[in-house]
Enzyme design. Sequence first.
Site, PDB file in Angstrom:
ATOM      1  N   PRO A 140       2.389   4.348  -2.496  1.00  0.00           N
ATOM      2  CA  PRO A 140       2.146   5.767  -2.749  1.00  0.00           C
ATOM      3  C   PRO A 140       3.444   6.572  -2.742  1.00  0.00           C
ATOM      4  O   PRO A 140       4.478   6.100  -2.260  1.00  0.00           O
ATOM      5  CB  PRO A 140       1.219   6.177  -1.589  1.00  0.00           C
ATOM      6  CG  PRO A 140       1.441   5.158  -0.536  1.00  0.00           C
ATOM      7  CD  PRO A 140       1.791   3.889  -1.235  1.00  0.00           C
ATOM      8  N   GLY A 180       6.421   8.998  -1.710  1.00  0.00           N
ATOM      9  CA  GLY A 180       7.000   9.453  -0.454  1.00  0.00           C
ATOM     10  C   GLY A 180       7.150   8.412   0.626  1.00  0.00           C
ATOM     11  O   GLY A 180       7.452   8.755   1.772  1.00  0.00           O
ATOM     12  N   VAL A 181       6.964   7.114   0.302  1.00  0.00           N
ATOM     13  CA  VAL A 181       7.087   6.092   1.346  1.00  0.00           C
ATOM     14  C   VAL A 181       8.484   5.482   1.385  1.00  0.00           C
ATOM     15  O   VAL A 181       8.753   4.616   2.213  1.00  0.00           O
ATOM     16  CB  VAL A 181       6.035   4.969   1.160  1.00  0.00           C
ATOM     17  CG1 VAL A 181       4.643   5.514   1.355  1.00  0.00           C
ATOM     18  CG2 VAL A 181       6.180   4.306  -0.206  1.00  0.00           C
ATOM     19  N   SER A 193     -16.140  -0.526  -4.201  1.00  0.00           N
ATOM     20  CA  SER A 193     -16.144  -0.734  -2.748  1.00  0.00           C
ATOM     21  C   SER A 193     -16.971   0.297  -1.986  1.00  0.00           C
ATOM     22  O   SER A 193     -17.030   0.248  -0.759  1.00  0.00           O
ATOM     23  CB  SER A 193     -14.707  -0.726  -2.219  1.00  0.00           C
ATOM     24  OG  SER A 193     -14.094   0.512  -2.475  1.00  0.00           O
ATOM     25  N   LYS A 234      -6.649   1.489   3.411  1.00  0.00           N
ATOM     26  CA  LYS A 234      -7.923   2.035   3.901  1.00  0.00           C
ATOM     27  C   LYS A 234      -7.926   2.111   5.433  1.00  0.00           C
ATOM     28  O   LYS A 234      -8.465   3.074   6.013  1.00  0.00           O
ATOM     29  CB  LYS A 234      -9.082   1.180   3.406  1.00  0.00           C
ATOM     30  CG  LYS A 234      -9.285   1.237   1.895  1.00  0.00           C
ATOM     31  CD  LYS A 234     -10.395   0.319   1.423  1.00  0.00           C
ATOM     32  CE  LYS A 234     -10.576   0.397  -0.086  1.00  0.00           C
ATOM     33  NZ  LYS A 234     -11.640  -0.492  -0.582  1.00  0.00           N
TER      34      LYS A 234
END
Length: 812
Positions: free
Chosen positions: A374, A376-377, A695, A738
């Site tokens: 994602p 900004g990591v 899912s 998750k």
Amino acid sequence: MANNIIDNIEDDELEGSEELEIPEILPLLPIRDIVIFPYMIMPLFVGREGSVIAVDESLAKDRLIFLTAQKDVAVDAPGSKDLFSVGTIGMIMRMLKLPDGRIKILVQGLAKGAIKKYVQEKPSFMVKIEKIQENPLAEVSLEVEAIMRNVKEQLERISSLGKIISPEIMMILDSITEPGRLADLVASNLGLKVDASQKILEERNPVKRLKQVGEYLSKELEVLTMQVKIQSQAKEEMNKTQREYYLREQLRAIKNELGDTDDHAEEIEDLRASIMEQKMPEEIEAEALKQLKRFESMHPESSESSMLRTYIDWLVEVPWSVSTKDKLNIKKAKLILNEDHYDLEKIKERILEYLAVRKLNKDMKGPILCFAGPPGVGKTSLGKSIARALGRKFIRVSLGGMRDEAEIRGHRRTYVGALPGRIIQGLKNAGSNNPVFMLDEIDKLGSDFRGDPSSALLEVLDPEQNNMFSDHYLNLPFDLSNVMFITTANATHTIPPPLRDRMEVLSLSGYTPEEKVKIARMYLLPKQLKENGISEKNMQISDKALLKVISQYTLEAGLRNLERTIASICRKVARGIAEGNKKRRVISESSIHKFLGAPKILPEDEQEENEVGVATGLAWTESGGDILHIEASIMEGKGSLQLTGQLGDVMKESAQAALSFTRSYLSGKIEKGYFAKHDIHVHVPAGAIPKDGPSAGISIATAIISAITKKPIIKDVAMTGEITLSGRVLPIGGLKEKSLAAHRSNMKTVIIPEKNQKDLEDVPKQVRAKLNYVFVKSGKEVLDVALLDEKEKKKAKSKKPKEGKRKVEAVR
């Protein structure tokens, strides 16, 4: 048929033509590309079978034939609809049979005629005609006389401007006194198109016909005048260029005599010296010297000379043989990577492995890595740290929105303003042939009529091919095998499979709140203190305050919003100091709202209680993991299922499967015919955001069953898994993201498919320690964990599901 020459005859040569008796029925000869006028002599080539028969029939009788033009030149076998109805009655004066079977005839126009009826069409045309009588003017008025003079003068001017007109025609002009005959004479010598000539032929009023000819003459005169002007300008420009060249050569000779330096020769020698200094590969050096020789023979001011000079400059400036020496001290590299980034152990380990192998094998090819995660990591900053650890130059190129293949491969030198592609440009800017080359946002490449950049990258990112990479501008092979390519992406499913296959994908998931506190303390806070001109003497912020900022102001997978929020706090402290308040500011959990205002994100336990029909699902997004509150409502109706919240096709199918499982599971437990009398509405809030994926199956089924049975769902239980019609729970992807989302949202229990138990190794230890994982095989096991009986409502907050506790202990 084609015309060879066009000629006309004197009036006295045709004195008997008007008195000639013309039969009512004549053979017809279709003409492709010209219109025959009266008093006009024209050679014609006849080759079509029907036309040859028509000529033979004319010669067998009185040599008279009707000549009319085709409407469409391309039609090889014209019918009656393909011919104009008005033509010219002509006489065959001569005939010659050619060796190739065609016939050459010389025809003379006698009078205009109109077709009244087609008597025969096969094997040749026979037509019934009517001779068009044209009465001469009783008296030529001043207006007609003026028009006739104007036409004659225009024709003379056109002849003087270069239009080829027979001298005999110019001599005949003065003797013609009838406007109709003058119009026909001029029109037959202008070389007009068939449609224009036919329009003039069909006009029966001689004065109007003459005016039409005058209009065509005026247009032709304008075109010829402009043509002469353009030719004159081109000649003047050419003479000017030749004169300037002559003067420059004289000036060069004078300077040589005086001993002055020749700038062009000096420039050539400088370029030759630069080529020899670069130590290019033999093939490249030979091409550079060849182009330099061409440049030497060109005039310095020519446009091609400047283009060739730019090309030679690129050959000199590209680092063919220049490289940086790698720092192969593994311990020092490890210290640099740990100094710049917190955690990310797998990626650091991969870089250290590369250094170890590079130390043992000097000829190894550069790896092709893809950092996926994602925003900004720290994907881009990690590439800079890798370059620093290796001691290499760092180059970054953004591929987001790129649609032109030439951005990768370069433009061909035939185009004005051509340049090499971004790969060669980046290497030139780096000044070495082995930098760390970061291709950012590779998942956002586009394609259109200009090409597909992702296909061009297949060669760049293939270690077996990129040692002979050819840029369209340079048109010479460049070895990219020493370059360490690193690509970044938010999602890998949008990358074309052939391109994804060439890369080693390393996933960077989001950070836990505890990791963010450490990163903020070690990296973000010192950086913002320095950028805002303050120090730790002016401001102190506690870990609890940072944790509150993370959980209630910047709930995200990465760190960008956290850095912006810390910068906002630093700016407010800096403003206070600038206004004279030099007292040290201590920021605690209770005082953080004075700097940032009210919390933007409320904790989950403040928002929800145990509710009927509201299940918490877990989802994977390009920005990391997220939670979904899936709501189900039951109302009287006709048994329909309504789905809202911008659900995708896959998620809609999951909802249908969940409903089928629900009906099967509750069969015999509720009144018969219940589903036929009630409508079910499933809604996923944040309706403006599209959602899709399989899912959410167990979450939807749990919400529907809770709404029907009126049993509440435990508020701190999150779940993810695909459900089948028989109730089996299938495995899912993105468990780490998750899990981080569940941890950020203060979930206590996470229900996951049993086959995902192996993926828990990717989840950080501190997250596994705070979450109670329950592994399930069927939908019934999900309901046993997630639903509360009325008697258990009061004990729910302090009691965890037994099955989950047993299984998570085994994992830990």
